[in-house]
Write an enzyme that holds these catalytic residues in place. Structure first.
Site, PDB file in Angstrom:
ATOM      1  N   ASN B  49       0.835  -1.198   0.000  1.00 28.37           N
ATOM      2  CA  ASN B  49       0.000   0.000   0.000  1.00 28.37           C
ATOM      3  C   ASN B  49       0.873   1.252   0.000  1.00 28.37           C
ATOM      4  O   ASN B  49       1.826   1.341   0.770  1.00 28.37           O
ATOM      5  CB  ASN B  49      -0.880  -0.044   1.259  1.00 28.37           C
ATOM      6  CG  ASN B  49      -1.939   1.033   1.287  1.00 28.37           C
ATOM      7  OD1 ASN B  49      -1.640   2.220   1.221  1.00 28.37           O
ATOM      8  ND2 ASN B  49      -3.193   0.633   1.390  1.00 28.37           N
ATOM      9  N   HIS B  60      -3.230  -0.294  -3.386  1.00 29.69           N
ATOM     10  CA  HIS B  60      -3.334  -1.205  -2.257  1.00 29.69           C
ATOM     11  C   HIS B  60      -2.266  -2.276  -2.475  1.00 29.69           C
ATOM     12  O   HIS B  60      -1.659  -2.359  -3.554  1.00 29.69           O
ATOM     13  CB  HIS B  60      -4.740  -1.812  -2.202  1.00 29.69           C
ATOM     14  CG  HIS B  60      -5.741  -0.944  -1.490  1.00 29.69           C
ATOM     15  ND1 HIS B  60      -6.976  -1.388  -1.064  1.00 29.69           N
ATOM     16  CD2 HIS B  60      -5.665   0.356  -1.115  1.00 29.69           C
ATOM     17  CE1 HIS B  60      -7.615  -0.397  -0.459  1.00 29.69           C
ATOM     18  NE2 HIS B  60      -6.856   0.668  -0.473  1.00 29.69           N
ATOM     19  N   GLU B  62      -2.506  -5.445  -2.920  1.00 26.11           N
ATOM     20  CA  GLU B  62      -2.856  -6.386  -3.982  1.00 26.11           C
ATOM     21  C   GLU B  62      -2.778  -5.741  -5.363  1.00 26.11           C
ATOM     22  O   GLU B  62      -2.294  -6.357  -6.324  1.00 26.11           O
ATOM     23  CB  GLU B  62      -4.281  -6.927  -3.762  1.00 26.11           C
ATOM     24  CG  GLU B  62      -4.458  -7.692  -2.454  1.00 26.11           C
ATOM     25  CD  GLU B  62      -4.904  -6.805  -1.301  1.00 26.11           C
ATOM     26  OE1 GLU B  62      -4.487  -5.616  -1.251  1.00 26.11           O
ATOM     27  OE2 GLU B  62      -5.652  -7.279  -0.439  1.00 26.11           O
ATOM     28  N   CYS B  88      -9.973  -5.953   0.448  1.00 29.60           N
ATOM     29  CA  CYS B  88     -11.170  -5.105   0.466  1.00 29.60           C
ATOM     30  C   CYS B  88     -11.984  -5.378  -0.797  1.00 29.60           C
ATOM     31  O   CYS B  88     -11.605  -6.176  -1.652  1.00 29.60           O
ATOM     32  CB  CYS B  88     -10.759  -3.632   0.557  1.00 29.60           C
ATOM     33  SG  CYS B  88     -10.080  -2.968  -0.990  1.00 29.60           S
ATOM     34  N   CYS B  91      -9.983  -4.827  -4.026  1.00 31.60           N
ATOM     35  CA  CYS B  91      -9.024  -5.898  -4.335  1.00 31.60           C
ATOM     36  C   CYS B  91      -9.718  -7.240  -4.547  1.00 31.60           C
ATOM     37  O   CYS B  91      -9.250  -8.071  -5.326  1.00 31.60           O
ATOM     38  CB  CYS B  91      -7.969  -5.964  -3.236  1.00 31.60           C
ATOM     39  SG  CYS B  91      -7.026  -4.406  -3.143  1.00 31.60           S
ATOM     40  N   ASP B 151      -8.353   4.631   4.231  1.00 35.66           N
ATOM     41  CA  ASP B 151      -7.915   3.608   3.285  1.00 35.66           C
ATOM     42  C   ASP B 151      -9.015   2.645   2.887  1.00 35.66           C
ATOM     43  O   ASP B 151      -8.965   2.030   1.820  1.00 35.66           O
ATOM     44  CB  ASP B 151      -6.726   2.823   3.863  1.00 35.66           C
ATOM     45  CG  ASP B 151      -5.973   2.086   2.775  1.00 35.66           C
ATOM     46  OD1 ASP B 151      -5.511   2.760   1.838  1.00 35.66           O
ATOM     47  OD2 ASP B 151      -5.870   0.847   2.830  1.00 35.66           O
TER      48      ASP B 151
END
Lengths: 155, 155
Positions: B49, B60, B62, B88, B91, B151
């Protein structure tokens, strides 16, 4: 922004996304453009798919516009994401996670992505059924089917 | 890769993601790291991130690892995404759209993201319940709650 906003505004902001898509097409890329606007129509970020141009599969129109806007104060619930094509799962996930309240799509004929899922989860999705967006994407998918498949994870 | 793979392999690849998260933490950022591996354990991309570091909310762990891998030939169905924290919606949408078959998460105690949705849609999600990942994220959320909220779109 509610669904009661005049469609002319939505059509105007779609033009920004469309111009981005045309730029991407001219660069040899996937022609999807997007932009993030405030509720009063102020442009916060604009961008387009650059998978080909930058060898970067993470740059979709929506993620690029979101990125270009930087860190936005006050959250996204009252913001508008406009995109020439219905957002894929990646971009629908972006919209859901960051709670971007209103999504304006140029079309969902060539690809419907996650718009039903967004609606089910309380997002306001306006589909403008734009003929120029439909034609642009139809031509692209016809001309470069492998590139399109790659862009939506079917490659 | 099936769920029958030894957990030691998953634990080994989690270390790569964890090292990325620690780097992000040292940079003053959100400590989530991730990496993309082939089915044989070859590293394709790793990242973390960088919301704070680059003023970029689209990076992020990922999405950064996915991006660093570039355009991957042959698709992602047999690939493994490993991440220190459950993905999340953004992602999870990435994983679903690009059909990344196996997802290894360090933990889902501090944030469960979209892992149930991924499982419901046929993705293999392995939760390693890593104590060091749980502690890292718990401490971060305690120390910088506003940054964490931002975030995940709650800011």
């Amino acid at each position: 922004m509610s669904t009661g906003e005049p469609l002319t505004l939505y059509s105007d902001i779609l033009d920004t996304a469309y111009a981005e898509a045309i730029t991407g097409l001219a660069e040899g890329g996937v022609p999807v453009g997007a932009a993030l606007f405030s509720s009063t129509g102020r442009l916060l970020g604009r961008g387009h798919n650059r998978r080909v141009q930058e060898n970067d599969p993470s740059i979709h129109g929506e993620t690029d516009a979101f990125r270009k806007a930087g860190r936005v104060a006050g959250g996204y619930r009252d913001k508008i994401m406009v995109t020439t094509l219905a957002p894929c799962w990646f971009c629908s996930g972006l919209i859901r996670q960051f709670n971007i309240g209103t999504v304006v799509v140029g079309e969902s004929v060539n690809f419907a992505g996650g718009i039903d899922w967004l609606r089910e989860n309380g997002f306001d999705v306006i589909d403008l059924r734009s003929e120029k967006c439909i034609e642009m994407m139809r031509n692209f998918i016809r001309d470069k089917p492998q590139l399109w498949d790659e862009d939506i994870g079917q490659g």
